[in-house]
Design a protein around this motif. Structure first.
Motif, PDB file in Angstrom:
ATOM      1  N   VAL A 194       0.828  -1.205   0.000  1.00  0.00           N
ATOM      2  CA  VAL A 194       0.000   0.000   0.000  1.00  0.00           C
ATOM      3  C   VAL A 194       0.859   1.249   0.000  1.00  0.00           C
ATOM      4  O   VAL A 194       0.548   2.235  -0.674  1.00  0.00           O
ATOM      5  N   GLU A 195       1.964   1.221   0.736  1.00  0.00           N
ATOM      6  CA  GLU A 195       2.798   2.409   0.884  1.00  0.00           C
ATOM      7  C   GLU A 195       3.556   2.740  -0.401  1.00  0.00           C
ATOM      8  O   GLU A 195       3.682   3.914  -0.765  1.00  0.00           O
ATOM      9  N   ARG A 196       4.060   1.725  -1.097  1.00  0.00           N
ATOM     10  CA  ARG A 196       4.926   1.971  -2.255  1.00  0.00           C
ATOM     11  C   ARG A 196       4.190   1.924  -3.587  1.00  0.00           C
ATOM     12  O   ARG A 196       4.682   2.457  -4.581  1.00  0.00           O
ATOM     13  N   GLU A 197       3.041   1.274  -3.614  1.00  0.00           N
ATOM     14  CA  GLU A 197       2.356   1.108  -4.899  1.00  0.00           C
ATOM     15  C   GLU A 197       0.923   1.635  -4.880  1.00  0.00           C
ATOM     16  O   GLU A 197       0.565   2.514  -5.676  1.00  0.00           O
ATOM     17  N   THR A 198       0.091   1.123  -3.982  1.00  0.00           N
ATOM     18  CA  THR A 198      -1.338   1.446  -4.031  1.00  0.00           C
ATOM     19  C   THR A 198      -1.604   2.924  -3.799  1.00  0.00           C
ATOM     20  O   THR A 198      -2.255   3.588  -4.617  1.00  0.00           O
ATOM     21  N   PHE A 199      -1.133   3.475  -2.683  1.00  0.00           N
ATOM     22  CA  PHE A 199      -1.433   4.870  -2.366  1.00  0.00           C
ATOM     23  C   PHE A 199      -0.810   5.848  -3.372  1.00  0.00           C
ATOM     24  O   PHE A 199      -1.494   6.759  -3.843  1.00  0.00           O
ATOM     25  N   PRO A 200       0.483   5.697  -3.731  1.00  0.00           N
ATOM     26  CA  PRO A 200       1.030   6.621  -4.735  1.00  0.00           C
ATOM     27  C   PRO A 200       0.268   6.578  -6.062  1.00  0.00           C
ATOM     28  O   PRO A 200       0.061   7.618  -6.701  1.00  0.00           O
ATOM     29  N   ALA A 201      -0.168   5.385  -6.484  1.00  0.00           N
ATOM     30  CA  ALA A 201      -0.906   5.273  -7.744  1.00  0.00           C
ATOM     31  C   ALA A 201      -2.256   5.976  -7.651  1.00  0.00           C
ATOM     32  O   ALA A 201      -2.681   6.661  -8.589  1.00  0.00           O
ATOM     33  N   LEU A 202      -2.944   5.832  -6.523  1.00  0.00           N
ATOM     34  CA  LEU A 202      -4.231   6.496  -6.354  1.00  0.00           C
ATOM     35  C   LEU A 202      -4.077   8.016  -6.417  1.00  0.00           C
ATOM     36  O   LEU A 202      -4.879   8.706  -7.061  1.00  0.00           O
ATOM     37  N   VAL A 203      -3.049   8.536  -5.745  1.00  0.00           N
ATOM     38  CA  VAL A 203      -2.819   9.980  -5.771  1.00  0.00           C
ATOM     39  C   VAL A 203      -2.506  10.438  -7.191  1.00  0.00           C
ATOM     40  O   VAL A 203      -3.026  11.456  -7.673  1.00  0.00           O
ATOM     41  N   ALA A 204      -1.673   9.679  -7.897  1.00  0.00           N
ATOM     42  CA  ALA A 204      -1.309  10.043  -9.268  1.00  0.00           C
ATOM     43  C   ALA A 204      -2.515  10.035 -10.199  1.00  0.00           C
ATOM     44  O   ALA A 204      -2.592  10.815 -11.159  1.00  0.00           O
ATOM     45  N   GLU A 205      -3.481   9.157  -9.919  1.00  0.00           N
ATOM     46  CA  GLU A 205      -4.680   9.048 -10.754  1.00  0.00           C
ATOM     47  C   GLU A 205      -5.742  10.088 -10.406  1.00  0.00           C
ATOM     48  O   GLU A 205      -6.781  10.161 -11.070  1.00  0.00           O
ATOM     49  N   GLY A 206      -5.496  10.865  -9.358  1.00  0.00           N
ATOM     50  CA  GLY A 206      -6.463  11.881  -8.967  1.00  0.00           C
ATOM     51  C   GLY A 206      -7.547  11.402  -8.032  1.00  0.00           C
ATOM     52  O   GLY A 206      -8.546  12.104  -7.821  1.00  0.00           O
ATOM     53  N   ALA A 207      -7.379  10.222  -7.452  1.00  0.00           N
ATOM     54  CA  ALA A 207      -8.350   9.739  -6.465  1.00  0.00           C
ATOM     55  C   ALA A 207      -8.336  10.658  -5.244  1.00  0.00           C
ATOM     56  O   ALA A 207      -7.350  11.355  -4.975  1.00  0.00           O
ATOM     57  N   VAL A 208      -9.439  10.666  -4.499  1.00  0.00           N
ATOM     58  CA  VAL A 208      -9.546  11.515  -3.316  1.00  0.00           C
ATOM     59  C   VAL A 208      -8.956  10.749  -2.129  1.00  0.00           C
ATOM     60  O   VAL A 208      -9.625   9.936  -1.486  1.00  0.00           O
ATOM     61  N   VAL A 209      -7.684  10.992  -1.880  1.00  0.00           N
ATOM     62  CA  VAL A 209      -6.956  10.370  -0.764  1.00  0.00           C
ATOM     63  C   VAL A 209      -6.669  11.471   0.248  1.00  0.00           C
ATOM     64  O   VAL A 209      -6.033  12.479  -0.095  1.00  0.00           O
ATOM     65  N   VAL A 210      -7.143  11.296   1.481  1.00  0.00           N
ATOM     66  CA  VAL A 210      -7.029  12.364   2.470  1.00  0.00           C
ATOM     67  C   VAL A 210      -6.289  11.874   3.702  1.00  0.00           C
ATOM     68  O   VAL A 210      -6.212  10.680   3.978  1.00  0.00           O
ATOM     69  N   GLY A 211      -5.748  12.828   4.447  1.00  0.00           N
ATOM     70  CA  GLY A 211      -5.108  12.518   5.715  1.00  0.00           C
ATOM     71  C   GLY A 211      -5.990  12.910   6.877  1.00  0.00           C
ATOM     72  O   GLY A 211      -6.603  13.978   6.865  1.00  0.00           O
ATOM     73  N   TYR A 212      -6.078  12.018   7.851  1.00  0.00           N
ATOM     74  CA  TYR A 212      -6.761  12.330   9.107  1.00  0.00           C
ATOM     75  C   TYR A 212      -5.661  12.471  10.157  1.00  0.00           C
ATOM     76  O   TYR A 212      -5.060  11.478  10.583  1.00  0.00           O
TER      77      TYR A 212
END
Length: 359
Positions: free
Chosen positions: A205-223
């Motif tokens: 998730v740290e090296r592949e899933t999350f960076p890819a989602l951010v690059a694709e414009g998915a709404v990834v937020v920090g709490y």
């Protein structure tokens, strides 16, 4: 089987690691079942999930997977359902999540909490779930990450966010961190995002899933919340987390009532002349002998401390025996090991399971 209920918050606990850093305590069991604060560690996580309104938990296991269900059961004691899915081979953090997709509801907009199975946290999970359902710029949040702020982020990968809270990237460890916000190991996924993870291979998730989602414009937020947080991945961290739970520095719905200076199982025997304090835990059928001192330590099931022995910041595996007059400071003793009378061991020492040491 897939869950048919919709609208139910679900959770996945990623519990497949070998626990190498905790050896020899993990020689015979997964780290997630080691007693911390008097109960197997995953009980803290499951109780916390239940308290936040989660109704269904899936434990994603690998190493010694057959031991989980006999200890944790089906979830009824927490008023929820607990299922178990085993990896045929380790698949990484995201791969483990994808591997349990068949045990989750098929509601694409459902919320799925994901916890790393070795993190003790006191953050407000209920608040994170509520914030997850708040639209950002008219769009639904795809993934929410719990972030904590640390004084020195050089030892961590960092997660920068913009002024609206959206994650803008993931950076590796650096001598010049771009932010002091780091990943705390608790995520909330939109159910449909789980199915986007590639199946049948190792994925992080740290090296592949999350960076890819951010690059694709998915709404990834920090709490962002700086509540109690500890990675319970080493013997010293396990002892510290256990001590914090007993002394009340770390909150947990699973913490046995009546803790305080120490937590002692009713089946354990502590000689009246012994002193057990500093947030120590004495688990079932363990014994502490005459005039012994146990300070800030963990004694697992059936372990034994002899007369006049002194233990500080140490952990004894199940069935370990410490004879009279032994001195241990920040020592880890494996299952069934025996330390002869007068043995002295200092910081960082580890005694292998079944070993016999003479004083």
């Amino acid at each position: 089987m897939p869950r048919e209920r919709t609208g139910e918050v679900e959770a996945v606990i990623v519990a497949g690691g070998f626990g190498t850093r905790l050896l020899p305590l993990t020689r015979n069991r997964p780290k997630h079942l080691l007693e911390v604060g008097g109960v197997p560690f995953l009980e803290h996580q499951i109780a916390r999930l239940a308290a936040a309104g989660v109704g269904h938990v899936v434990v994603a296991s690998s190493y010694r997977a057959e031991l989980f269900e006999p200890v944790l059961g089906d979830g009824r004691r927490w008023g929820i359902a607990v299922d178990y899915v085993q990896e045929a081979e380790p698949l990484g953090t995201a791969g483990a999540i994808r591997n349990v997709a068949g045990a989750l509801s098929q509601d694409p907009e459902g919320a799925v909490v994901v916890l790393n199975g070795d993190v003790l946290s006191g953050h407000d999970l209920g608040a994170q779930l509520r914030e997850f359902e708040e639209p950002r710029g008219g769009a639904r949040v795809d993934v929410s990450l719990h972030l904590v702020q640390v004084e020195d982020a050089r030892a961590f990968g960092c997660v920068p966010t913009d002024p609206t809270g959206r994650v803008t990237g993931f950076t590796e460890k650096s001598d010049h961190p771009v932010t002091n916000q780091v990943n705390a190991g608790c995520y909330v996924f939109r159910r449909r995002v789980v199915d986007q993870i590639p199946a049948g291979r190792v994925v992080s998730v740290e090296r592949e899933t999350f960076p890819a989602l951010v690059a694709e414009g998915a709404v990834v937020v920090g709490y962002v919340e700086n509540a109690y947080w500890r990675d319970v991945g080493t013997p010293s961290a396990l002892v510290a987390a256990s001590r914090d739970l007993v002394l009340g520095a770390a909150p947990s719905p699973a913490m046995p009532a009546g803790a305080g200076p120490a937590w002692i199982d009713p089946s354990a025997h502590v000689d009246p002349s012994a002193r057990v304090a500093g947030g120590s835990v004495v688990v079932r059928e363990a014994t502490v002998g005459r005039a012994a001192v146990v300070d800030g330590s963990v004694l697992m099931a059936g372990s034994s401390v002899g007369a006049d022995a002194v233990l500080s910041g140490s952990v004894l595996g199940p069935g370990a025996v410490v004879d009279d007059g032994v001195r241990l400071e920040e020592v880890t003793v494996g299952d069934g090991a025996r330390l002869g009378a007068g043995t002295v061991l200092e910081r960082g020492a580890r005694v292998e399971c079944g070993a016999v040491l003479s004083g």
